[in-house]
Enzyme design. Structure first.
Site, short mmCIF file in Angstrom:
data_model
loop_
_atom_site.label_atom_id
_atom_site.label_comp_id
_atom_site.label_asym_id
_atom_site.label_seq_id
_atom_site.Cartn_x
_atom_site.Cartn_y
_atom_site.Cartn_z
N GLN A 240 46.79 62.32 -9.32
CA GLN A 240 46.01 63.41 -9.89
C GLN A 240 45.73 64.43 -8.80
O GLN A 240 45.90 64.15 -7.61
CB GLN A 240 44.72 62.87 -10.50
N HIS A 241 45.32 65.61 -9.19
CA HIS A 241 45.12 66.69 -8.22
C HIS A 241 43.94 66.39 -7.30
O HIS A 241 42.98 65.71 -7.69
CB HIS A 241 44.90 68.02 -8.94
N SER A 242 44.01 66.92 -6.10
CA SER A 242 42.93 66.75 -5.13
C SER A 242 41.63 67.34 -5.66
O SER A 242 41.63 68.36 -6.36
CB SER A 242 43.29 67.42 -3.81
#
Length: 619
Positions: A240-242
């Site tokens: 998942q995105h930071s």
């Protein structure tokens, strides 16, 4: 006779296997993935289709007070940079006082236990809880004890099974499809046909020729990962995105697409830059508008007062338009002619020659021909980078009181909660000023940990650094068109990759939060752009050597996805919630991974059938 009979039977068997994989490649992967992942329920202690009382990436913690004083429990995640602990509950002194909370298991948690009456600290605890586990924490006057009361589901086993499944399928495909008699094909600088997001015919007519299979494969690989991540990546945090600063697998794919777009633009624009500029600008504008409109259409919001304006395809369209304007209207610098003989037998070719084999033609152009004539364009790109830095770090945010000059943090709880409404600094202000606060992304990744206000990770200011990343991809395209030798190309790919990654690491100080310009996908910071551009050079070099130089694989099924990427992306965004490419599952890693892999692989199968039927969507 027996030797010929054996050879004939083996040839028939291999042909039958090739035909089967040719027709049902995507479905074979899907079937084996489903079978092995379903077997995971028998290999473990839990049924993956059984609903759990604890959500994925969470654990249930019961606190038991055995002290004679009331205790306040404060909690902060180690992932929340410079955040203050928040009170989660208070245990009043009474016989067998208990209370339950749910904690995040993706990162370690820090508990502070404080005496309610004296405000004196009782104890502290840092603990990394297991996924979907259940725990009991006993608190006495001086110590804290953690006990596991119920084990959660194993989050590693599904990944291992999925990796083994895909590994076996790809190995089988590689063995069957491998043809040791096929000679390595040479690609010269006039025979690389590439495209923006898909293999469509370039907007400007160029000489039709062979395609770089490695570039299509790279594009397809990026899209496959993007689809898998958009589905949820099995619920794993590193897919998942930071949250704010940092880099995860999910953060790679969009920038790689931008970089590949830059590679693809070279042929479609360079060969036509001396033609009618007004007509070319009209065609560029049309394509940019179509991309922007497609992205706007897929924002899935029918309330005009709240609809998000920017997005992924919108960022593609704007950066494509600006990069095209630079290429079309910035004049080329003069490059004096060089003696062809002086460019032969270069070290860049010689160093890699043991790996490559003999090149069929020597590089007859200057070693700087891919760089020096475009020095004015690089100056413009440097100006865009400097503009981003100046806007981001020099002024104070005008519409929020208390934001420090150059603030680029997540706001909210970060920095001790001193700047709660300063999320993104000037990048957020530009979006609020030009788009309005209701027309930006309302649920950014920093919301969960930092409780930050709305912020758009595909905002307007980031277009400037996106153009910089796109232009580094154009540099790779010019290397391909200028240097026909495999060694010259690979040497330059690796050199550019090393320099860019080193520059990005230097800007971020080789740390997540401590450097002068942290790696940040939400802001598209220069360090983020440099590291992603450099890594793209390295990935393309590896794919080019394996696919186009050595011919070890044709790049399937990723190449089929890459040759129809705009169609697959739009279809995926439109139908991701419909069976069989999407369906609800119990909330655990094994079931989620099964669902997300099935959806991703089915889109690969769709792309492969499009490829077989020669259907390619052009934008």
């Amino acid at each position: 006779f027996f030797f010929r009979l054996h050879a004939s039977l083996m040839g028939t068997l291999i042909k039958a296997c090739r035909d089967a994989l040719d027709w049902y490649y995507g479905f074979v992967i899907t079937g084996l993935t489903v079978v092995l992942l379903l077997l995971a329920q028998h290999a473990g202690d839990n049924d993956i289709w059984k609903e759990s009382s604890v959500a994925t990436n969470s654990a249930r913690v019961q606190f038991v007070l055995v002290s004679e004083h009331s205790v306040e429990v404060q909690l902060v995640s180690t992932h929340c940079h410079d955040c203050q602990a928040e009170r989660v509950l208070t245990l009043a002194y009474q016989k067998d006082s208990r209370a339950n909370i749910t904690v995040d298991t993706r990162f370690p948690s820090i508990f502070h236990f404080v005496d309610v009456h004296s405000s004196a600290p009782v104890s502290s605890l840092q603990y990394h809880f297991a996924n979907q586990g259940q725990y009991k924490i006993s608190i006495n006057s001086t110590t804290v004890q953690v006990d596991l009361t119920a084990a959660g589901q194993n989050e590693v086993r599904p990944l291992v099974l999925a990796t083994l499944t895909f590994g076996m399928v790809f190995l089988l495909h590689f063995i069957i499809m491998l043809d040791f008699r096929a000679p390595t094909r040479q690609y010269d600088n006039t025979q690389d046909s590439v495209a923006l997001l898909s293999p469509d015919v370039p907007i400007i007519n160029v000489r039709s020729a062979r395609r770089l299979k490695s570039l299509d494969t790279f594009r397809g690989l990026a899209l496959v990962v993007m689809i898998f991540v958009n589905y949820g990546g099995g619920g794993y945090w590193w897919l998942q995105h930071s949250t704010w600063n940092g880099l995860t697998v999910a953060d790679l794919v969009f920038p790689w697409f931008v970089w590949i777009m830059g590679v693809s633009m070279v042929l479609s624009l360079e060969s036509a830059r001396h033609k009618d500029k007004a007509n070319l600008l009209k065609k560029v504008s049309k394509r940019a508008f179509v991309l922007f409109f497609l992205g706007f259409f897929m924002n899935h919001n029918h309330v005009l007062s709240e609809i998000r304006i920017m997005g992924v395809l919108q960022r593609f369209g704007l950066s494509y338009f600006l990069a095209s304007v630079i290429v079309l209207f910035v004049p080329k610098a003069h490059m004096p002619a060089t003696d062809p003989a002086s460019s032969r037998d270069r070290p860049s070719d010689a160093v890699l020659s043991p790996l490559l084999g003999p090149d069929q033609q020597a590089d007859q152009t200057s070693r700087w021909q891919d760089l020096v004539p475009y020095s004015l364009e690089w100056m413009v790109v440097g100006f865009l980078l400097g503009t981003w830095m100046a806007i981001m770090y020099l002024p104070r945010v005008p519409d929020v009181v208390g934001c420090p000059v150059g603030y680029a943090g997540p706001g909210g709880r970060a920095d001790g909660g001193k700047y709660p409404n300063c999320t993104g600094g000037m990048a957020a202000f530009v979006d609020r000023f030009l788009l309005g606060p209701n027309h930006v992304f309302q649920h950014p990744t920093c919301t969960e940990f930092y409780h930050c206000p709305p912020f758009d990770p595909e905002g307007i200011l980031g277009v400037l650094t996106t153009v910089v990343l796109c232009y580094t991809g154009m540099q790779a395209g010019r290397i391909i068109t200028t240097h026909p030798g495999h060694g010259a190309r690979l040497g330059r790919f690796l050199a550019w990759g090393f320099v860019l990654v080193l520059g990005g690491v230097g800007l971020c100080g080789a740390s997540v939060d401590g450097g002068p310009v942290p790696v940040n996908k939400n802001l598209w910071s220069p360090s983020f752009v440099f590291i992603l551009g450099g890594s793209a050079f390295v990935v393309l070099a590896a794919a080019y050597w394996v696919i186009d130089v050595k011919g070890l694989t044709a790049g399937m099924p990723f190449r089929a996805v890459g040759m129809n990427s705009i169609a697959i992306y739009v279809l995926h965004e439109t139908f991701e919630g419909y069976f069989p490419v999407g369906f609800r599952t119990p909330d655990n890693h094994a079931a989620l991974l099964t669902s997300h892999l099935i959806g991703t692989v089915l889109w690969c199968a769709v792309a492969y059938q499009m490829y077989r039927n020669k259907f390619f969507l052009a934008v």
